[in-house]
Design a protein around this motif. Structure first.
Motif, PDB file in Angstrom:
ATOM      1  N   ALA A   1       0.761   4.184  -2.833  1.00 46.52           N
ATOM      2  CA  ALA A   1       0.572   5.582  -2.460  1.00 46.52           C
ATOM      3  C   ALA A   1       1.692   6.457  -3.026  1.00 46.52           C
TER       4      ALA A   1
ATOM      5  N   SER B   1     -10.453  16.960  -6.221  1.00 46.48           N
ATOM      6  CA  SER B   1     -10.234  16.073  -5.073  1.00 46.48           C
ATOM      7  C   SER B   1      -9.428  16.761  -3.977  1.00 46.48           C
TER       8      SER B   1
ATOM      9  N   ALA C   1      -4.164  12.618  -7.696  1.00 47.38           N
ATOM     10  CA  ALA C   1      -4.624  11.648  -6.703  1.00 47.38           C
ATOM     11  C   ALA C   1      -4.443  12.182  -5.295  1.00 47.38           C
ATOM     12  N   LYS C   2      -5.443  11.916  -4.463  1.00 49.60           N
ATOM     13  CA  LYS C   2      -5.367  12.257  -3.046  1.00 49.60           C
ATOM     14  C   LYS C   2      -5.803  11.040  -2.236  1.00 49.60           C
ATOM     15  N   ARG C   3      -4.945  10.620  -1.335  1.00 48.23           N
ATOM     16  CA  ARG C   3      -5.266   9.493  -0.454  1.00 48.23           C
ATOM     17  C   ARG C   3      -6.063  10.053   0.722  1.00 48.23           C
TER      18      ARG C   3
ATOM     19  N   THR D   1       0.826  -1.212   0.000  1.00 52.35           N
ATOM     20  CA  THR D   1       0.000   0.000   0.000  1.00 52.35           C
ATOM     21  C   THR D   1       0.856   1.257   0.000  1.00 52.35           C
TER      22      THR D   1
ATOM     23  N   MET E   1       1.168   6.808  -6.773  1.00 51.14           N
ATOM     24  CA  MET E   1       0.052   7.733  -6.993  1.00 51.14           C
ATOM     25  C   MET E   1       0.530   9.176  -6.877  1.00 51.14           C
ATOM     26  N   GLU E   2       1.257   9.465  -5.801  1.00 48.29           N
ATOM     27  CA  GLU E   2       1.737  10.830  -5.575  1.00 48.29           C
ATOM     28  C   GLU E   2       2.661  11.284  -6.694  1.00 48.29           C
TER      29      GLU E   2
ATOM     30  N   ASP F   1      -7.750   1.491   1.807  1.00 50.86           N
ATOM     31  CA  ASP F   1      -7.404   2.837   1.362  1.00 50.86           C
ATOM     32  C   ASP F   1      -8.504   3.426   0.486  1.00 50.86           C
TER      33      ASP F   1
ATOM     34  N   TYR G   1      -9.078   6.657  -2.222  1.00 52.48           N
ATOM     35  CA  TYR G   1      -8.457   7.698  -3.045  1.00 52.48           C
ATOM     36  C   TYR G   1      -9.536   8.521  -3.750  1.00 52.48           C
TER      37      TYR G   1
ATOM     38  N   PHE H   1      -9.716  11.326  -7.161  1.00 51.91           N
ATOM     39  CA  PHE H   1      -8.967  11.714  -8.346  1.00 51.91           C
ATOM     40  C   PHE H   1      -9.601  12.941  -8.987  1.00 51.91           C
TER      41      PHE H   1
END
Length: 260
Positions: free
Chosen positions: A185, A257, A234-236, A181, A188-189, A249, A251, A253
């Motif tokens: 993450a 977001s 993307a934002k977690r 995970t 994604m960032e 998790d 997310y 988008f």
């Protein structure tokens, strides 16, 4: 069991609906609606009153007694068909299918009043991650039409590990789960879309966390629907683990977001 049991993920989802602009309708891509047998063709629910599908066994009777009587939206189903067809993606309407637990369980927590129309779109586990991402890209116009697009799966999903050890609901995640995970993450960032699409092959312990691809494929549809020319944005929103092996998790988008 999220519908019945307290957990950090449930607590987060219970407050999520109030933090979002109220949608006029919801499109859910569920890991439990798999059109694999159709070889890369999506299926969309078109019932005006989709039934609640209890597509599981061995759970408490209280869960089987639950209903999520949200209305359907045949016009939205047709809009989905038109958008996908315009991008050369095969799609068929299903006027009989209801909402499986990948749709109604989280929605019963996020929008418990069940007063927002819901349409469900299938994955196709025989198709590639890129196909699912393209599915989302075709659906991106819905975001400007008041439709909330949700990918409902799980960032990790190894049920064999769960049934072998039967950990407590709040048991900590082993390193092979948290390493996966954290890798996702980070990619994604970094807006590394191709890496995320191939996380099962490239991330640490990818195959351990996804012995089959079905539960990560809805993520790729959501990514495609939220992406633009600048990437995912993307934002977690949430990270927790239930029963040690099921990472939950969440997310968001798209540029909007960042305000969630």
């Amino acid at each position: 069991m999220m519908a019945l049991e307290p957990s950090p993920a449930r607590d987060f989802l219970a407050g999520l609906g109030n933090s979002l602009p109220r949608p006029r309708a919801i499109l859910v891509v569920s890991a439990h609606h798999d059109a694999a047998y159709e070889g890369g063709r999506a299926t969309v629910t078109a019932s005006p009153a989709p039934p609640t599908v209890h597509d599981f066994g061995g759970f408490p009777e209280e869960l089987f007694a639950m209903r999520y009587p949200a209305p359907g939206d045949p016009a939205l189903a047709q809009r989905v068909i038109d958008l996908l067809a315009a991008h050369g993606l095969a799609v068929a309407a299903d006027p009989e299918r209801g909402l499986d637990h990948g749709a109604w369980v989280p929605l019963s927590v996020i929008y418990p009043q069940a007063d927002i129309p819901v349409v469900q779109l299938s994955i196709a586990s025989a198709a590639s991650p890129e196909w699912h991402y393209a599915l989302g890209q075709a659906l991106a116009p819905l975001r400007d039409e008041g439709v909330l697009v949700i990918g409902s799966g799980s960032i990790t999903h190894n049920l064999r590990a769960f049934f072998t050890t039967r950990p407590a609901i709040g048991a900590p995640a082993p390193a092979w789960v948290s390493d996966f995970t954290a890798w996702v993450a980070g990619r994604m960032e970094a807006n590394a879309i191709d890496d995320v699409l191939h996380a099962v092959e490239r991330a640490p312990h990818g195959k351990d966390n996804h012995p089959t691809p079905d539960h990560i494929l809805p993520l790729f549809v959501a990514m495609g629907a939220g992406a633009d020319g600048d990437g995912l944005h993307a934002k977690r929103l949430h990270a927790s683990t239930t029963y040690a092996f099921l990472a939950m998790d969440v997310y968001a988008f798209g540029e909007e977001s960042v305000a969630v």
